[in-house]
Motif scaffolding. Structure first.
Motif: not given
Length: 323
Positions: A165-168, A170-171, A176-177, A230-231
């Motif tokens: 989750r931390p890596g997901i 952050a990516l 998104y941005t 999401r990508l």
């Protein structure tokens, strides 16, 4: 069942909204309910209780559509697809009537939940049949909740594993941005300087993702995650719409060996490819954004060949790795 009258720009004008004032990191949705397995949120996951209103054209809604399919929730959470073209009335039921509430316009669901609502009517929307209200239109939460809350009835596939989750997160934030929103910023840039910055940012991230995917099948190795969902929704629209329409055109997605093969790999999974509708996508963007396409003419191409061999391994089968 009632349906909306045909799209009529002459009578109703174009759909427009003023983004609400507030902090830049405010949730994109107006209704922020969360469905949980135990109901501790006030919304308990139950088969048949909830219904999704979506557009196949909208990338934010496409996330929830893909996760619902990946998790095998077709008979657990209902879904109705809205017309891809919006006039001033917003999202509407045309080819398919609303089987739950007989709404003709999606804004009717918003006003049934909040009679004073006068804001942006967005998709996806999760409707609670039991309470007769919208649970959420906050797309970042909806795909996560569909991926976890209904596990008692779902395909055993963890798209958001605790260890990753931390890596997901952050990516996801970076994608998104710089990519998901970045292509829109290219399209609606108000100056050459702004456009130049935005397009450079989009392709800097795509270049980094190309390198990342040169050594792994999915964004986090062999495990499909929420980050891939999401990508994908941006990549699937890239060459057909975002490059020509939003001018995110420094390179085509097809010019990237690994990113393009990765996109085809995902497309081969029915939850991705089976929910990717280029007709809906093209008609939505080219007919409803007159600032970028005043003629509203929908181009015939380009037509990406998503079905070409990708060479990244056998087709991924959701849940097969844990059975």
């Amino acid at each position: 069942m009632p349906v909306a009258s045909p799209v009529d720009f002459a009578t109703y004008g174009d759909y427009a909204f003023t983004p609400p004032a507030g902090p830049r990191d405010a949730p994109p949705g107006h209704f922020l309910g969360r469905v949980t397995a135990d109901g501790s949120s006030g919304w308990r996951a139950e088969p048949g209780r909830y219904h999704l209103y979506v557009s196949l054209a909208c990338p934010w809604a496409h996330r929830s559509i893909i996760v619902r399919a990946l998790k095998g929730l077709d008979d657990v959470v209902g879904m109705t697809v809205l017309d891809p073209v919006r006039d001033g009335r917003g999202w509407a039921f045309r080819d398919v009537a609303d089987p739950v509430n007989d709404f003709a316009l999606l804004r009717d669901a918003y006003r049934a939940t909040d009679p004073g609502f006068d804001g942006h009517v967005s998709v996806p929307v999760l409707w609670d049949r039991e309470k007769g209200v919208i649970v959420s239109n906050n797309y970042p939460d909806l795909s996560l909740d569909l991926g976890r809350a209904f596990d008692a009835w779902a395909t055993p596939l963890d798209l958001y594993p605790a260890a990753l989750r931390p890596g997901i997160d952050a990516l996801n934030a970076k994608i998104y941005t710089t990519v998901n929103k970045g292509v829109y910023r290219c399209g609606f840039a108000r100056s050459q300087g702004s456009y130049d910055r935005f397009v450079a940012t989009v392709f800097t991230t795509l270049d980094e993702l190309e390198e990342r995917l040169s050594t792994r099948r999915f964004l986090f190795g062999d495990q499909l995650t929420e980050a891939d969902v999401r990508l994908y929704v941006t990549l699937a629209r890239f060459d057909a719409v975002y490059a020509p329409h939003f001018r995110a055109s420094l390179r085509r997605l097809a010019d990237y060996d690994h990113l393009w093969a990765y996109t085809r790999d995902l497309y081969a999974i029915p939850a991705f490819g089976g929910t990717t509708d280029l007709d809906h996508i093209r008609r939505h963007y080219f007919r409803t954004q007159p600032a970028l396409n005043p003629s509203r003419i929908v181009p015939a191409g380009p037509v990406p060949d998503f079905t070409a061999p990708h060479g990244r391994g056998p087709r991924f089968v959701p849940g097969a790795e844990v059975r």
